[in-house]
Design an enzyme around this catalytic site. Structure first.
Site, PDB file in Angstrom:
ATOM      1  N   ARG A  27      31.585  36.605  41.309  1.00 53.39           N
ATOM      2  CA  ARG A  27      32.899  36.638  41.955  1.00 53.39           C
ATOM      3  C   ARG A  27      34.034  36.299  40.998  1.00 53.39           C
ATOM      4  NH1 ARG A  27      32.503  36.626  47.382  1.00 53.39           N
ATOM      5  NH2 ARG A  27      34.639  35.901  47.542  1.00 53.39           N
ATOM      6  N   GLU A 484      33.240  58.807  39.504  1.00 52.26           N
ATOM      7  CA  GLU A 484      32.384  57.618  39.474  1.00 52.26           C
ATOM      8  C   GLU A 484      31.798  57.393  38.072  1.00 52.26           C
ATOM      9  OE1 GLU A 484      31.986  55.139  41.177  1.00 52.26           O
ATOM     10  OE2 GLU A 484      30.054  54.280  40.673  1.00 52.26           O
ATOM     11  N   LYS A 603      33.227  40.854  41.378  1.00 51.54           N
ATOM     12  CA  LYS A 603      32.442  41.708  42.274  1.00 51.54           C
ATOM     13  C   LYS A 603      33.193  42.015  43.561  1.00 51.54           C
ATOM     14  CE  LYS A 603      28.679  43.782  43.674  1.00 51.54           C
ATOM     15  NZ  LYS A 603      28.539  45.141  43.115  1.00 51.54           N
TER      16      LYS A 603
END
Ligand code: M6R
Length: 608
Positions: A27, A484, A603
């Site tokens: 995180r 992507e 994340k």
């Protein structure tokens, strides 16, 4: 964007909190810190850099027997990554320490009020403002709990915050507003954290906190209160079904590699229970209470946005539903013309906590438009607030770069398109059965080919590792894959990369091509292949090197042909996606980059 954890129990709290921070490092990881109480005083230890820097510092200080602590791992929002900005932050009187994930939007205004009352600040953070506001509240409120709530009621924005004070040793307070916070309820110990893995080795019993809730916890008790009234809220404890093993590296060098190789299992899990016994029809009971939309608006960020772009092709061609796909941070500030309740908004989010996607969901709700959530994380904010949620079944995704989550989103989008096509009766059942058969065959195909794809990526990547820029080209359903592929390359290897619709090259971008600017072309064997080949030739005419990903014969020579297994139609994307992921993985690893925790990223993007 940051990870917080709080512990009150019977074990040594500091190592336990640091261990939990390790499982939250995805995180944010530019600094970390812990606070605990020693000899009736707050002690705060923090360090710039990854968690290991904090561990080194903690090793220098005498052992602590504290059984209550809070911790934080940071991804900078206010103030540069530096020790002074790291959490926990303390009030001027050293009576309160807090850790915070989120942004207090009116912190400047609150700070001015506090400055006029004599408070001083050593960091640039909104969190230091909040902790001093709580201390200010303590002067006028009867209890610490009331002061905490008093301050939070004035804070606008997002927060998951945990607080401790020598005034009430062994007690933690925490609160949530638009940022994830979960209570873990153990035996003789209780936790709060931004995500379940932080405490999963110790308890599987969790309570999902809601916005506007405050929790008071000790080793043996927890109570959830309403922020406004401080009256108790009724909460359900739920048991988590997955375990830590599902979140470990399992012998792979990086989580990312493990997660790429998990995709066959992910597809199997996504299909389990989703097909009729004869495997010719789709079972999605979550859709039954919702009408088939007349128009669908897909809203998401990053990789989830790319999954949505890919899904549009299926939803339009199979289910004949007009679909718009939009980046959530744009959607939320645009006058989106969602006309009536026959429209639907689909929000796609692995974490279910992305701030912009959550805001898009709220906008749709305000307009009474049904919201279908496609989420991976069970109990996440989006999952709980959507009119209906379909879980994507990817399991915990730890690597910051999203891989298996996109694969799972694509499976679910294909199933949704088939389910709606069936309800609209606009698709031949034989064709549907054929597609489902192909989907069911994907796990075996990928299991067989992934090791060779990995070897191919290892062979090709070093040849292009010196490139400073890359184009990714694709047409039709391969265009989202090109986007992507470019996103993966830039976020992992820090090489500039752009995904383009091949046909758009002539309208400007081709001017960039020279012998140092390679192109990764998605040249799958479909109706658009001749056109893609023409685009490749145009690149080559400008001395551009080309890697071509193909599942059939190519009629032109290129620098590197990368043959992948042949899967019919749009489902060919399931074979192309891992190749793109593996190429970026190998490029980053070859260049010595931090694959699982790329710089500047987190994340879960729980702030705007
Ligand atoms: O959790 P979400 O799916 O909402 O996250 C969206 C993006 O932040 C995420 O996909 C991001 O782009 C990934 N790091 C890409 O690998």
């Amino acid at each position: 964007m940051c990870g917080i954890i709080g512990y009150a129990g019977h074990r040594p709290a500091v190592p336990l909190v640091v261990e939990g921070l390790g499982r939250l490092e995805y995180r944010g990881y530019d600094s970390a810190g812990v606070a605990f109480i020693r000899e009736n005083a707050l002690e705060v230890v923090k360090a710039q850099g990854k968690l290991v820097c904090l561990e080194e510092k903690l090793a220098q200080i005498p052992n602590t027997v504290a059984t209550c602590a809070i911790g934080h791992t940071r991804w900078a929002t206010h103030g540069v990554p530096a020790e002074r900005n790291a959490h926990p932050h303390c009030s001027n009187n050293k009576q309160i320490a807090i850790v915070h994930n989120g942004i207090i939007e009116n912190f400047q205004e609150l700070k001015e009020g506090l400055l006029s009352k004599g408070h001083t600040f050593t960091s640039e953070t909104d969190t230091e403002v909040l902790v001093n506001l709580i201390a200010e509240g303590r002067k006028q409120c009867a209890t610490l709990q009331e002061a905490f709530a008093w301050a939070l009621r004035q804070a606008h924005g997002a927060y998951a915050v945990a607080l401790m004070s020598p005034e009430e040793p062994g007690v933690l307070y925490a609160a949530r507003m638009a940022a994830p916070l979960i209570l873990g309820s153990g035996v003789g110990e209780n936790y709060v954290a931004s995500d379940i893995p932080a405490f999963l080795p110790y308890t599987r019993n969790v309570v999902f906190l809601d916005d506007g809730e405050v929790v008071r916890l000790t080793a043996n008790s927890w109570e959830v209160l309403d922020l406004e009234t401080l009256k108790p809220c009724q909460k359900q404890c739920e048991a988590i079904q997955w375990d830590m093993q599902a979140a470990q590296k399992g012998g792979y060098r990086h989580f990312m590699l493990k997660e790429i190789f998990e995709q066959p299992r992910v597809i199997r899990d996504c299909l389990t229970g989703r097909l009729t016994p004869d495997r010719k029809g789709v079972l999605l009971p979550e859709l039954e209470t919702l009408p088939v939309p007349e128009r669908l608006h897909i809203v998401a960020c990053g990789t989830s946005y790319h999954a949505g772009l890919w899904g549009r092709h299926l939803l339009e061609s199979w289910a004949q539903i007009p679909v718009s796909v939009e980046i959530a941070s744009e959607f939320r500030y645009r006058e989106a013309l969602i006309l009536n309740e026959r429209d639907m908004v689909m929000v796609i989010s692995q974490s279910g906590e992305t701030a912009d996607t959550l805001a898009a969901l709220r906008i749709a709700q305000q307009r009474n438009v049904p919201v279908l959530g496609l989420c991976n994380v069970v109990g996440s904010s989006i999952a709980r607030d959507a009119s209906q949620v379909i879980y994507t079944q990817a399991g915990p995704e730890i690597s910051v770069a999203s891989t298996k989550a996109m694969c799972s989103q694509m499976v679910m989008l294909a199933l949704i398109a088939l389910a709606w096509a069936t309800r609209k009766d606009c698709f031949a059942s034989a064709q549907r059965a054929e597609i489902l058969q192909t989907l069911s065959s994907l796990p075996d195909i990928l299991e067989q080919h992934l090791p060779a794809m990995h070897k191919q990526a290892q062979a090709i990547a070093p040849r292009y590792a010196k490139a400073r820029s890359f184009f990714y080209l694709g047409r039709g359903h391969c265009f989202p894959l090109a986007l992507e592929g470019a996103l993966k390359l830039k976020e992992l290897s820090y090489i500039h990369a752009e995904g383009y619709a091949s046909g758009e090259m002539k309208h400007g971008p081709i001017a960039l091509i020279d012998s140092d600017f390679p192109t990764f072309a998605l040249a799958l064997n479909d109706a658009l292949l001749p056109k893609v080949q023409s685009n490749i030739v145009e690149v080559q005419a400008r001395q551009g090197q080309v890697v071509a990903l193909t599942d059939g014969p190519l009629s032109i020579p290129v620098d590197d042909v990368w043959q992948i297994p042949c899967v019919p139609g749009a489902l060919a994307a399931f074979a192309a996606l891992p190749a793109l992921q593996l190429f970026s993985y190998e490029m980053a690893d070859y260049l010595g980059k931090d694959v699982d925790q790329p710089r500047n990223l987190a994340k879960s993007v729980t702030v705007e």
